[in-house]
Design an enzyme around this catalytic site. Structure first.
Site, PDB file in Angstrom:
ATOM      1  N   ASP A 149      -8.693  -5.843   1.980  1.00 57.58           N
ATOM      2  CA  ASP A 149      -7.675  -6.509   1.184  1.00 57.58           C
ATOM      3  C   ASP A 149      -7.451  -7.884   1.819  1.00 57.58           C
ATOM      4  OD1 ASP A 149      -5.354  -6.802  -0.586  1.00 57.58           O
ATOM      5  OD2 ASP A 149      -4.168  -6.464   1.227  1.00 57.58           O
TER       6      ASP A 149
ATOM      7  N   ASP B  35      -4.267 -10.461   1.163  1.00 59.13           N
ATOM      8  CA  ASP B  35      -2.889 -10.804   1.494  1.00 59.13           C
ATOM      9  C   ASP B  35      -2.227  -9.688   2.290  1.00 59.13           C
ATOM     10  OD1 ASP B  35      -2.300 -13.302  -0.499  1.00 59.13           O
ATOM     11  OD2 ASP B  35      -3.583 -11.816  -1.466  1.00 59.13           O
TER      12      ASP B  35
ATOM     13  N   ASP C 237      -3.196  -2.998   3.455  1.00 60.12           N
ATOM     14  CA  ASP C 237      -1.813  -2.779   3.904  1.00 60.12           C
ATOM     15  C   ASP C 237      -0.928  -2.182   2.821  1.00 60.12           C
ATOM     16  OD1 ASP C 237       0.209  -5.655   3.258  1.00 60.12           O
ATOM     17  OD2 ASP C 237      -1.703  -5.162   2.315  1.00 60.12           O
TER      18      ASP C 237
END
Length: 216
Positions: free
Chosen positions: A9, A11, A168
């Site tokens: 991922d 961001d 996250d």
């Protein structure tokens, strides 16, 4: 099975971008006489693409045409401040160097609009061979749909079970599970998995260097 590739991922996992995202959104809302918000609220609204982000941040019912106009304006504003305050997380460069040394294939899959995803990666991550770099595209369902993850696996020439998916948020873990990849959540970044743990998630990586423990 041995890990041949990693999908990251973007961001909150590789690059801390929320300050520039929030800044662009507040510029948009200020232009239109709408309430601005603190970063803590924007953290709750990101992760599902620009349309959902602006819709959640706007907070009131808005017609589709007006919403899409806001989204287009937000993208334009954000494109002009992609690297005002954003930064690569501590420990990420060293991790990526180690992965390259081990010949692990690297890719990015984000729900950030595709062109903005590529621009952020080009600015912050150009020292490493991420291929492909994919953001949200109109013709492909966004995470947690596994379609783009399967696309990356095919490009890497690796079986899904040999790919580690690092992120996250719950969208990343759900995408990994749907694609039959190995999920690994991280506790840094925006802390979404730390504050809202998922059932059966297991141990979170607390520092980028811990990801190397998953490479066999």
């Amino acid at each position: 099975m041995p890990i041949e590739g990693i999908i990251f991922d973007l961001d909150g996992t590789l690059v801390h971008t929320i300050e520039d995202i929030a800044g662009a959104a507040n510029v948009l809302f200020a232009r239109h006489g709408l309430p601005e918000h603190d970063i803590e609220y924007y953290l709750k609204w990101i992760g599902s693409g620009a349309v959902k982000f602006i819709e959640r941040a706007h907070g009131k019912p808005v017609g589709k045409e007006q919403l899409m106009a806001y989204v287009a304006e937000f993208k334009e504003i954000y494109a002009g401040n992609l690297h005002d305050k954003s930064r690569v997380y501590e420990g990420v460069p060293e991790l990526l160097d180690a992965l390259v040394d081990r010949r692990i294939k690297l890719s990015v899959l984000s729900n950030k609009p595709h062109l903005l995803t590529r621009e952020v990666c080009a600015y912050y991550l150009s020292d490493w061979p991420f291929d492909p770099v994919l953001g949200q595209r109109e013709e492909v369902p966004r995470k947690p749909d596994p379609a783009a993850a399967f696309e990356i696996a095919e490009h890497m020439g690796a079986a899904p079970g040999n790919i580690l998916f690092v992120g996250d948020s719950d969208n990343d873990i759900l995408t990994a599970r749907a694609a039959g990849m190995v999920p690994l959540g991280v506790s840094w970044g925006y802390g979404r998995l730390r504050s809202n743990p998922m059932e059966g998630l297991g141990t979170l990586a607390k520092h980028p260097s811990e990801i190397l423990e998953w490479i066999h």
